[in-house]
Design a protein around this motif. Structure first.
Motif, PDB file in Angstrom:
ATOM      1  N   MET A   1       1.469  -1.444   0.049  1.00  0.00           N
ATOM      2  CA  MET A   1       0.000   0.402  -0.016  1.00  0.00           C
ATOM      3  C   MET A   1       0.938   1.326   0.289  1.00  0.00           C
ATOM      4  N   THR A   2       0.562   2.283  -0.752  1.00  0.00           N
ATOM      5  CA  THR A   2       0.930   3.357  -1.064  1.00  0.00           C
ATOM      6  C   THR A   2       0.528   4.402  -0.652  1.00  0.00           C
ATOM      7  N   ARG A   3       0.980   5.142   0.525  1.00  0.00           N
ATOM      8  CA  ARG A   3       0.714   6.279   1.085  1.00  0.00           C
ATOM      9  C   ARG A   3       1.082   7.995   0.301  1.00  0.00           C
ATOM     10  N   THR A   4       0.736   8.402   0.519  1.00  0.00           N
ATOM     11  CA  THR A   4       0.966   9.976  -0.166  1.00  0.00           C
ATOM     12  C   THR A   4       0.912  10.986   0.798  1.00  0.00           C
ATOM     13  N   PHE A   5       1.891  12.350   1.151  1.00  0.00           N
ATOM     14  CA  PHE A   5       1.992  12.899   1.897  1.00  0.00           C
ATOM     15  C   PHE A   5       1.026  14.232   0.983  1.00  0.00           C
ATOM     16  N   GLU A   6       0.507  15.018   2.237  1.00  0.00           N
ATOM     17  CA  GLU A   6       0.342  16.534   1.610  1.00  0.00           C
ATOM     18  C   GLU A   6       1.223  17.006   1.178  1.00  0.00           C
ATOM     19  N   THR A   7       1.479  18.070   0.081  1.00  0.00           N
ATOM     20  CA  THR A   7       2.848  18.583  -0.748  1.00  0.00           C
ATOM     21  C   THR A   7       2.677  19.816   0.308  1.00  0.00           C
ATOM     22  N   ALA A   8       1.627  20.712   0.658  1.00  0.00           N
ATOM     23  CA  ALA A   8       1.118  21.427   1.481  1.00  0.00           C
ATOM     24  C   ALA A   8       1.571  21.599   2.622  1.00  0.00           C
ATOM     25  N   THR A   9       1.422  20.564   3.327  1.00  0.00           N
ATOM     26  CA  THR A   9       2.711  20.038   4.703  1.00  0.00           C
ATOM     27  C   THR A   9       3.700  19.756   4.773  1.00  0.00           C
ATOM     28  N   TRP A  10       4.250  19.099   3.946  1.00  0.00           N
ATOM     29  CA  TRP A  10       5.608  18.848   3.822  1.00  0.00           C
ATOM     30  C   TRP A  10       6.453  19.638   2.701  1.00  0.00           C
ATOM     31  N   GLY A  11       5.548  20.647   2.111  1.00  0.00           N
ATOM     32  CA  GLY A  11       6.376  21.185   0.835  1.00  0.00           C
ATOM     33  C   GLY A  11       7.053  20.360  -0.125  1.00  0.00           C
ATOM     34  N   THR A  12       6.969  19.127  -0.163  1.00  0.00           N
ATOM     35  CA  THR A  12       7.348  18.362  -1.571  1.00  0.00           C
ATOM     36  C   THR A  12       7.416  17.213  -1.368  1.00  0.00           C
ATOM     37  N   GLU A  13       7.091  16.644  -2.998  1.00  0.00           N
ATOM     38  CA  GLU A  13       6.120  15.541  -3.035  1.00  0.00           C
ATOM     39  C   GLU A  13       7.097  14.438  -2.116  1.00  0.00           C
ATOM     40  N   LEU A  14       6.226  13.869  -0.994  1.00  0.00           N
ATOM     41  CA  LEU A  14       6.783  12.139  -0.100  1.00  0.00           C
ATOM     42  C   LEU A  14       5.203  11.159  -0.981  1.00  0.00           C
ATOM     43  N   HIS A  15       5.848  10.340  -0.363  1.00  0.00           N
ATOM     44  CA  HIS A  15       5.076   8.445  -0.674  1.00  0.00           C
ATOM     45  C   HIS A  15       5.792   7.738   0.145  1.00  0.00           C
ATOM     46  N   THR A  16       5.222   6.663   0.435  1.00  0.00           N
ATOM     47  CA  THR A  16       5.851   5.692   0.532  1.00  0.00           C
ATOM     48  C   THR A  16       6.455   3.820   0.051  1.00  0.00           C
ATOM     49  N   SER A  17       7.538   3.970   0.210  1.00  0.00           N
ATOM     50  CA  SER A  17       7.426   2.580  -0.374  1.00  0.00           C
ATOM     51  C   SER A  17       8.178   1.760   0.502  1.00  0.00           C
ATOM     52  N   GLY A  18       7.316   0.564   0.248  1.00  0.00           N
ATOM     53  CA  GLY A  18       7.684  -0.076   1.955  1.00  0.00           C
ATOM     54  C   GLY A  18       7.361   0.121   3.558  1.00  0.00           C
ATOM     55  N   ALA A  19       7.843   0.183   4.177  1.00  0.00           N
ATOM     56  CA  ALA A  19       7.661   1.043   5.454  1.00  0.00           C
ATOM     57  C   ALA A  19       8.666   2.641   4.967  1.00  0.00           C
ATOM     58  N   ASP A  20       9.761   2.394   3.903  1.00  0.00           N
ATOM     59  CA  ASP A  20      10.451   4.171   3.624  1.00  0.00           C
ATOM     60  C   ASP A  20       9.067   5.292   3.390  1.00  0.00           C
ATOM     61  N   VAL A  21      10.170   6.191   3.695  1.00  0.00           N
ATOM     62  CA  VAL A  21       9.234   7.532   2.359  1.00  0.00           C
ATOM     63  C   VAL A  21      10.339   7.670   1.232  1.00  0.00           C
TER      64      VAL A  21
END
Length: 158
Positions: A1-21
């Motif tokens: 399952m991939t989780r994405t992070f709000e760019t407005a909050t984090w300032g850059t595009e982040l997502h999960t890859s396994g247990a990593d961000v």
């Protein structure tokens, strides 16, 4: 399952890859292990060393290491190996390299090298590792506006 992070909050595009961000192709856990010191992410997801960054520059994502973690009474306190910008608040946290299985919503207090504390209610993994990586979404705290002093009409009677 991939989780994405709000760019407005984090300032850059982040997502999960396994247990990593991941930011683009950059593994935050691997970069943290490689650098061994705190770093910011710029808008393109490139790492910028915190110690070389002028305090006048602002970056919304700080990645650092956990140096201590204590869970008690439904709260978690982690000490990190970085100084958070003095006039900042925490918006969110992520734990690159840590599985979220069994995670719970709880109050997390982050204590930086200057012993400043910031607390927020977030999802915290069941098992935190000392020397594990933590990513912090920061927001600048804007000082309140000051208004010009009002002139008050006064009359003097003798």
């Amino acid at each position: 399952m991939t989780r994405t992070f709000e760019t407005a909050t984090w300032g850059t595009e982040l997502h999960t890859s396994g247990a990593d961000v991941v930011a683009g192709d950059l593994s935050l856990r691997a970069e943290s292990l490689h650098r061994k010191i705190a770093f910011y992410l710029d808008a393109d997801g490139h790492p910028i060393c915190q110690s070389l960054c002028p305090t006048s520059m602002w970056f919304p994502t700080l990645v650092t290491r956990i140096t201590s973690a204590v869970a008690a009474h439904g709260r978690v306190v982690v000490q990190v190996d970085a100084a958070l910008p003095l006039h900042s608040a925490l918006l969110d946290v992520a734990f690159p390299g840590t599985h979220l299985a069994g995670a719970t919503m709880t109050d997390l207090t982050v204590v930086d090298l200057s012993r400043h504390r910031r607390t927020l209610h977030v999802e915290v993994p069941a098992h935190l590792t000392v020397t594990g990586t933590i990513a912090l979404a920061l927001s600048p705290v804007i000082p309140p506006r000051t208004t010009a002093p009002r002139s008050v009409a006064r009359t003097v009677t003798a």
